[in-house]
Design a protein around this motif. Structure first.
Motif, PDB file in Angstrom:
ATOM      1  N   ALA A   6       0.672  -0.917   0.377  1.00 50.52           N
ATOM      2  CA  ALA A   6       0.094   0.225   0.367  1.00 50.52           C
ATOM      3  C   ALA A   6       0.812   1.612  -0.131  1.00 50.52           C
ATOM      4  CB  ALA A   6      -0.918  -0.315   1.122  1.00 50.52           C
ATOM      5  N   GLY A   7       0.114   2.346  -0.218  1.00 49.85           N
ATOM      6  CA  GLY A   7       0.697   3.352  -0.543  1.00 49.85           C
ATOM      7  C   GLY A   7       0.766   4.328   1.195  1.00 49.85           C
ATOM      8  N   ASN A   8       1.915   4.923   1.662  1.00 47.95           N
ATOM      9  CA  ASN A   8       2.396   5.362   3.328  1.00 47.95           C
ATOM     10  C   ASN A   8       1.740   6.466   3.052  1.00 47.95           C
ATOM     11  OD1 ASN A   8       2.469   5.435   5.366  1.00 47.95           O
ATOM     12  ND2 ASN A   8       4.698   5.155   5.337  1.00 47.95           N
ATOM     13  N   ASN A   9       0.438   6.556   2.862  1.00 49.99           N
ATOM     14  CA  ASN A   9      -0.607   8.206   3.063  1.00 49.99           C
ATOM     15  C   ASN A   9       0.150   8.879   4.397  1.00 49.99           C
ATOM     16  OD1 ASN A   9      -1.420   7.925   0.557  1.00 49.99           O
ATOM     17  ND2 ASN A   9      -3.487   6.654   1.638  1.00 49.99           N
ATOM     18  N   LEU A  10       0.143   8.336   5.869  1.00 55.62           N
ATOM     19  CA  LEU A  10       0.199   8.417   6.753  1.00 55.62           C
ATOM     20  C   LEU A  10       2.010   9.003   6.896  1.00 55.62           C
ATOM     21  CD1 LEU A  10      -0.983   6.348   9.707  1.00 55.62           C
ATOM     22  CD2 LEU A  10      -2.555   8.677   8.433  1.00 55.62           C
ATOM     23  N   GLN A  11       2.793   8.189   5.875  1.00 54.24           N
ATOM     24  CA  GLN A  11       4.297   9.002   6.949  1.00 54.24           C
ATOM     25  C   GLN A  11       4.927   9.378   4.984  1.00 54.24           C
ATOM     26  OE1 GLN A  11       5.163   5.980   9.630  1.00 54.24           O
ATOM     27  NE2 GLN A  11       6.143   8.157  10.739  1.00 54.24           N
ATOM     28  N   TYR A  12       4.470  10.241   4.561  1.00 57.52           N
ATOM     29  CA  TYR A  12       4.666  10.048   3.054  1.00 57.52           C
ATOM     30  C   TYR A  12       6.474   9.676   2.734  1.00 57.52           C
ATOM     31  CZ  TYR A  12       4.098  10.365  -1.974  1.00 57.52           C
ATOM     32  OH  TYR A  12       4.457  10.074  -3.626  1.00 57.52           O
ATOM     33  N   ASP A  13       6.708  11.433   3.729  1.00 58.14           N
ATOM     34  CA  ASP A  13       7.896  11.354   3.456  1.00 58.14           C
ATOM     35  C   ASP A  13       9.070  10.675   3.881  1.00 58.14           C
ATOM     36  OD1 ASP A  13       7.224  13.363   2.086  1.00 58.14           O
ATOM     37  OD2 ASP A  13       6.977  15.138   3.107  1.00 58.14           O
ATOM     38  N   ASP A  14       8.376   9.566   4.680  1.00 61.33           N
ATOM     39  CA  ASP A  14       9.305   8.373   5.446  1.00 61.33           C
ATOM     40  C   ASP A  14      10.482   8.427   4.675  1.00 61.33           C
ATOM     41  OD1 ASP A  14      11.502   6.282   6.600  1.00 61.33           O
ATOM     42  OD2 ASP A  14       9.203   6.409   8.190  1.00 61.33           O
ATOM     43  N   PRO A  15      12.129   8.308   4.453  1.00 61.27           N
ATOM     44  CA  PRO A  15      13.267   7.530   3.567  1.00 61.27           C
ATOM     45  C   PRO A  15      12.459   5.860   3.690  1.00 61.27           C
ATOM     46  CG  PRO A  15      13.613   9.022   5.331  1.00 61.27           C
ATOM     47  CD  PRO A  15      12.795   9.266   5.181  1.00 61.27           C
ATOM     48  N   ARG A  16      11.954   5.234   4.176  1.00 60.98           N
ATOM     49  CA  ARG A  16      11.539   4.441   4.202  1.00 60.98           C
ATOM     50  C   ARG A  16      10.905   3.366   3.585  1.00 60.98           C
ATOM     51  NH1 ARG A  16       9.724   2.648  10.275  1.00 60.98           N
ATOM     52  NH2 ARG A  16       8.882   4.038   9.804  1.00 60.98           N
ATOM     53  N   ASN A  17      10.086   4.460   2.724  1.00 60.38           N
ATOM     54  CA  ASN A  17       9.607   4.263   1.361  1.00 60.38           C
ATOM     55  C   ASN A  17       9.943   4.376   0.228  1.00 60.38           C
ATOM     56  OD1 ASN A  17       6.987   4.487   3.495  1.00 60.38           O
ATOM     57  ND2 ASN A  17       7.229   6.341   3.118  1.00 60.38           N
ATOM     58  N   SER A  18      11.700   4.612   0.251  1.00 58.24           N
ATOM     59  CA  SER A  18      12.484   5.032  -1.689  1.00 58.24           C
ATOM     60  C   SER A  18      13.491   3.480  -1.157  1.00 58.24           C
ATOM     61  CB  SER A  18      12.918   6.088  -1.244  1.00 58.24           C
ATOM     62  OG  SER A  18      11.746   7.057  -1.282  1.00 58.24           O
ATOM     63  N   TYR A  19      12.989   2.685   0.329  1.00 52.94           N
ATOM     64  CA  TYR A  19      14.559   1.753   0.488  1.00 52.94           C
ATOM     65  C   TYR A  19      13.484   0.182  -0.127  1.00 52.94           C
ATOM     66  CZ  TYR A  19      16.930   5.114   1.412  1.00 52.94           C
ATOM     67  OH  TYR A  19      18.638   6.018   2.148  1.00 52.94           O
ATOM     68  N   LEU A  20      14.232   0.142  -1.198  1.00 52.48           N
ATOM     69  CA  LEU A  20      13.213  -1.178  -1.254  1.00 52.48           C
ATOM     70  C   LEU A  20      13.176  -2.227  -0.188  1.00 52.48           C
ATOM     71  CD1 LEU A  20      11.652  -2.057  -4.628  1.00 52.48           C
ATOM     72  CD2 LEU A  20      13.536  -3.856  -4.621  1.00 52.48           C
ATOM     73  N   ASN A  21      14.055  -2.814   0.895  1.00 53.81           N
ATOM     74  CA  ASN A  21      14.217  -3.603   1.851  1.00 53.81           C
ATOM     75  C   ASN A  21      13.176  -3.792   2.930  1.00 53.81           C
ATOM     76  OD1 ASN A  21      15.894  -1.347   2.219  1.00 53.81           O
ATOM     77  ND2 ASN A  21      16.525  -3.080   4.139  1.00 53.81           N
ATOM     78  N   GLU A  22      13.144  -2.194   3.052  1.00 55.97           N
ATOM     79  CA  GLU A  22      11.971  -1.673   3.889  1.00 55.97           C
ATOM     80  C   GLU A  22      10.789  -1.952   3.320  1.00 55.97           C
ATOM     81  OE1 GLU A  22      11.820  -0.773   7.227  1.00 55.97           O
ATOM     82  OE2 GLU A  22      14.018  -0.230   7.247  1.00 55.97           O
ATOM     83  N   VAL A  23      10.636  -1.516   1.685  1.00 60.89           N
ATOM     84  CA  VAL A  23       9.031  -1.884   1.255  1.00 60.89           C
ATOM     85  C   VAL A  23       8.348  -3.115   1.109  1.00 60.89           C
ATOM     86  CG1 VAL A  23       7.907  -1.295  -0.799  1.00 60.89           C
ATOM     87  CG2 VAL A  23       9.827   0.452  -0.346  1.00 60.89           C
TER      88      VAL A  23
END
Length: 281
Positions: A82-99
């Motif tokens: 899912a899209g992270n609407n609550l924390q869109y600017d969290d850098p973890r959203n751009s690191y594929l392991n975290e995704v």
């Protein structure tokens, strides 16, 4: 392609063609900067596991859109990406392991998961560097089907695409030819560079200069002639006290773009650095 538990070398990437760059491996290489203990083989195996689960569902004479619908149902409903609407600017959203671990991302990182799974299933899904919001596209008999990975892979109509593009085109909706140009497939290099630019932008906002320097440097590993990355690395070096590197990068930026709009500010930064002694970093 790297071995299961290894990743490519940064210094080897610039010589590869735009689509010769391994998308998953290089995305994980970006993540390894932040997570040095990352085990890449597990994430490649995860993508393959998703594809293996889906293969029996795609047997039979079903068309590409129906196959993609089944894939999206699995990824976004059963697995819960899912899209992270609550924390869109969290850098973890751009690191594929975290995704993959958190099942949360932004449009481009969710698109990478979607692309990696569908390509393993033999489907020609491509990314689209759409302004503002990354999308994906699939060729169909009567044109192309455009989907939004941030919103569970739902189709996006031509009217909505024009509406989304309009603010990035001076308020004017694109005509048919312009829209087709915007919807051109993104190369692997373009996808990876956009991921790095997203991270660099987040770290610039946070004034996290070490990570700004790192992401700018990685952009230059992918594309050595990227002027804005040369500038941003130089500005980050200045903030970190690395005067020699800052002077070299900022001078190079002005050589690359002598008429740059921000040239006056960069020249002023160079003047400020002229009397700063060099130190090893």
């Amino acid at each position: 392609m790297a071995a299961p538990n290894t990743l490519p070398e940064w210094n080897a990437l610039a010589a590869l063609g735009d689509d010769e760059l391994p998308l998953l491996d290089t995305a994980l290489l970006i993540a390894r900067d932040e997570y040095p203990d990352l085990e890449p083989g597990g994430y490649a195996a995860q993508m393959e596991s998703y594809a293996e689960t889906l293969r029996p569902q795609l047997d039979g004479d079903i068309d590409l859109p129906a196959r993609l619908t089944a894939i999206n149902r699995y990824l976004f409903e059963e697995l819960g990406f899912a899209g992270n609407n609550l924390q869109y600017d969290d850098p973890r959203n751009s690191y594929l392991n975290e995704v993959v671990d958190r099942k949360l991302g932004i449009p481009i990182s969710l698109a990478v998961v979607q692309i990696e799974v569908t390509r393993r299933l033999g489907m020609p899904l491509d990314g689209v560097s759409f302004p503002g919001h990354f999308l994906v596209r699939l060729p169909v008999d009567d044109g192309i089907l455009v989907l939004d990975p941030y919103n569970k892979g739902r189709p996006v109509s031509a009217e909505e695409l024009r509406e989304r593009a309009s603010p990035h085109m001076g308020g004017h909706p694109p005509d048919d030819q312009q829209l087709l140009q915007i919807l051109a497939p993104a190369t692997n290099r373009a996808i990876l560079m956009r991921m790095l630019r997203n991270l660099k932008g987040l770290y610039l906002e946070q004034r996290d200069w070490e990570r700004v320097a790192r992401t700018a440097d990685r952009l230059l590993k992918l594309s050595p002639g990227t002027a804005e990355a040369v500038r941003d690395r130089g500005l980050a070096y200045r903030e970190l006290g690395y005067a020699k590197g800052a002077r070299e990068d900022l001078a190079r930026y002005l050589q690359m773009l002598p008429e740059a709009e921000d040239g006056e500010g960069v020249r002023a930064a160079l003047v400020d650095l002229s009397g700063v002694p060099a130190r090893v970093n």
